[in-house]
Scaffold this motif. Structure first.
Motif, short mmCIF file in Angstrom:
data_model
loop_
_atom_site.label_atom_id
_atom_site.label_comp_id
_atom_site.label_asym_id
_atom_site.label_seq_id
_atom_site.Cartn_x
_atom_site.Cartn_y
_atom_site.Cartn_z
N LYS B 19 11.18 9.10 -1.84
CA LYS B 19 10.46 8.11 -2.64
C LYS B 19 9.11 7.80 -2.01
O LYS B 19 8.11 7.59 -2.72
N SER B 20 9.10 7.75 -0.68
CA SER B 20 7.86 7.41 0.02
C SER B 20 7.46 8.53 0.96
O SER B 20 8.20 9.50 1.16
N SER B 26 3.78 4.51 1.08
CA SER B 26 3.21 4.71 -0.26
C SER B 26 4.08 5.71 -1.02
O SER B 26 4.80 6.52 -0.43
N GLN B 27 3.97 5.65 -2.35
CA GLN B 27 4.90 6.39 -3.20
C GLN B 27 4.55 7.88 -3.28
O GLN B 27 3.39 8.27 -3.23
N LEU B 37 -1.84 6.03 -4.99
CA LEU B 37 -0.62 6.11 -4.18
C LEU B 37 -1.00 6.32 -2.71
O LEU B 37 -0.46 7.18 -2.03
#
Lengths: 108, 456
Positions: B19-20, B26-27, B37
């Motif tokens: 996800k990060s 951050s994504q 992002l």
């Protein structure tokens, strides 16, 4: 603001890398010899240490989204931007190749 | 003329499915507004520090185990320095000295002479797997002589898988990468979609005569599909052979594959040898992994990664899945390859088998010959198939009960593709495709035909 030749000479003196001056070269060689004394220590079988923090625990973060979404903040210091992209010169500009004996110094 | 032996090695970068990002929160997402992002760390603003993402480590361990690697219980992070606009820090954090996994292997299969019935298994050694950061993206605007930089991808976790030069041609390389792709997708450690840049392959190619030392190698980049991978490698092998046979030499350079022209060209920004000035990453202590034996007693669970725990939970790898399909359903090995090669096809097949009395050995023909060729013709994925497993099973049941002939079944199937919402039975009745079982009726028809002939 250009750097004057005097300032450049001064910096070269401090860095001891003025190869036009024999004294400078000798000083550099002596400095290297001094540092070479490190080789006299027997390091057989000793793992090199990169940091005194090597015994610390490496913290592992959970895989969660906790930051980002700050385009405006990031771009506020950019000198040039185009529609939320940073602008950079095209590709890598290689330094011009010097002829032998040339330096970047002007007036030398 | 002495024969040439081509030698091909691969460096594969797989984006970790997380996800990060690797060192920041951050994504990770494809196709988002530029620079949305990006955290302060990703933009390399002063005062920021890397914090390692646990999920990325687990993904690398899973992948290492699946590729039969030794997992290094202590691995280190380093800085690799080079200047480029999409690398804001001026260095990439990678694992150059001691990576997380080493000395593995990957088995893959090839068809000899394009015949699926003759498959040969090959192995390529995995030199290592290392964790490293991805860079941002540069969009070159030649008209305005500038580069636009988007840092959304900067800092995304990558697993670099280094394959030893055990391959000899484009076909082998493509097959090896395909198998790796399937493994990564099965593990879930990377979605490995080449078109979205989640799997990037660089090929190292050289040629030499038997008995002589390896020739100078070139690195080929900018390959974004398996098909182009094979083409680029084969082109480069030919180019090198021709160059050497004409008395030329091969430069140790980086070349890009031009998919439009089908050839490799020298890359503008990669002239000359790079000095990466590797140094230990001072902000990250060594990464320590544990197993059942070395598990520390009083440490926070969240801070501990147990290799054995991960090993126990590995899903069946593609090779195991294929064996199980062959064993369970009595299909041929090459069938199992095709089933796994198409996303969702194996599940579709198993679903049909469950819902029909027809033997799996017969069902497979309908899946691979009819269903699959239709999907390919119309560029559809299994998920997009207008014919569900339920409908197909329904049809095959009619065939199995001898209510229709197989020719009729194919006709019904063609009608089902149109997705008009009719059941197989409805179509059979509409088109009067039922097999006549009544002996008397059949005799009457035959007699009528014979009588008709006599009258001519």
């Amino acid at each position: 603001q250009k750097v004057s030749v005097e300032e450049l000479d001064h910096l070269e003196h401090l860095a001891l890398v003025d190869f036009r001056d024999l004294e400078g070269v000798e000083r550099l060689q002596k400095a290297i010899q001094f540092a070479d004394q490190l080789h006299e220590v027997n390091t057989d079988g000793v793992e090199p240490m990169d940091s005194v923090l090597e015994d610390r625990c490496l913290y592992l973060r959970e895989d969660d989204v906790t930051e980002g979404n700050c385009t405006k903040d990031l771009l506020q210091n950019a000198r040039e931007k185009v529609e939320e992209y940073f602008v950079a010169p095209p590709g890598n500009i290689p330094l011009p190749k010097l002829e032998e004996g040339d330096t970047f110094l002007q007036g030398s | 003329l002495a024969p040439w032996i081509p030698v091909v090695g691969l460096e594969i970068h797989a984006q970790i499915s997380s996800k990060s990002k690797l060192f920041s929160g951050s994504q990770v997402q494809f196709a988002a507004p530029p620079n949305s992002l990006v955290s302060f760390f990703d933009a390399s603003l002063p005062g920021t520090l890397p914090v390692l993402n646990r999920r990325c480590v687990e993904a690398a361990v899973m992948t290492g185990l699946a590729l039969n690697c030794s997992i290094n219980k202590k691995s280190l992070f380093d800085r690799k320095h080079y200047f480029y606009a999409d690398l804001p820090a001026g260095y990439q954090i990678t694992q150059q000295r001691v990576p997380i996994a080493v000395n593995g292997s990957l088995s893959y299969s090839l068809c000899i002479d394009n015949k699926m019935s003759q498959m040969v298994t090959k192995t390529v050694r995995i030199k290592q797997i290392q964790l490293e950061q991805d860079s941002g993206k540069s969009l070159h605007d030649d008209t305005r002589s500038q580069t636009l930089v988007d840092l959304n991808r900067a800092g995304v976790g990558l697993m670099e898988v280094v394959m030893e030069p055990d391959m000899c041609c484009g076909e082998e390389a493509a097959a090896a990468v395909r198998e790796l792709q399937l493994i990564l997708q099965t593990l879930g450690s990377s979605q490995a979609v080449m078109a979205e840049g989640q799997l990037r392959v660089d090929a190292n190619v050289s040629v030499h005569h038997p008995g002589e030392p390896y020739g100078v190698r070139t690195e080929v980049k900018n390959i974004n599909s398996l098909r182009f991978l094979a083409k680029a490698i084969d082109y480069e092998i030919q180019r090198q052979i021709e160059e050497l046979e004409n008395g030329g030499t091969i430069l140790n350079e980086t070349r890009a594959f031009d998919s439009k022209l089908g050839c490799t060209v020298p890359m503008r920004d990669k002239e000359g040898k790079q000095d990466y000035r590797f140094m230990p990453e001072p902000n990250l202590p060594p990464l320590i992994l544990y197993d059942a034996k070395s598990l520390p007693a009083n440490m926070n669970h969240q801070q501990v990664i147990n290799i054995d725990w991960i090993h126990e939970r590995l899903p069946d790898l593609p090779s195991v899945k294929r064996e199980k399909l062959v064993e369970q359903y009595g299909i041929l090995p090459e069938h199992s390859f095709t089933l796994l090669n198409e996303d969702g096809l194996a599940e579709f097949f198993e679903s049909v088998v469950k819902q029909t009395q027809m033997k799996p050995k017969k069902v497979i023909g309908w899946i691979l010959n009819d269903l699959l060729s239709y999907l390919k013709e119309h560029s559809l994925t299994v998920k997009e198939s207008p014919v569900s497993s339920f409908l197909l099973a329904d049809l095959l049941n009619l065939l199995e009960k001898k209510e229709i002939s197989s020719t009729a079944a194919k006709q019904v199937l063609a009608k089902l593709w149109k997705g008009e919402g009719k059941t197989p039975l409805e179509i059979v009745k509409e088109q009067k495709l039922e097999l006549l079982q009544d002996q008397e009726e059949l005799e009457q028809i035959c007699q009528a035909v014979i009588d008709g002939q006599e009258n001519e």
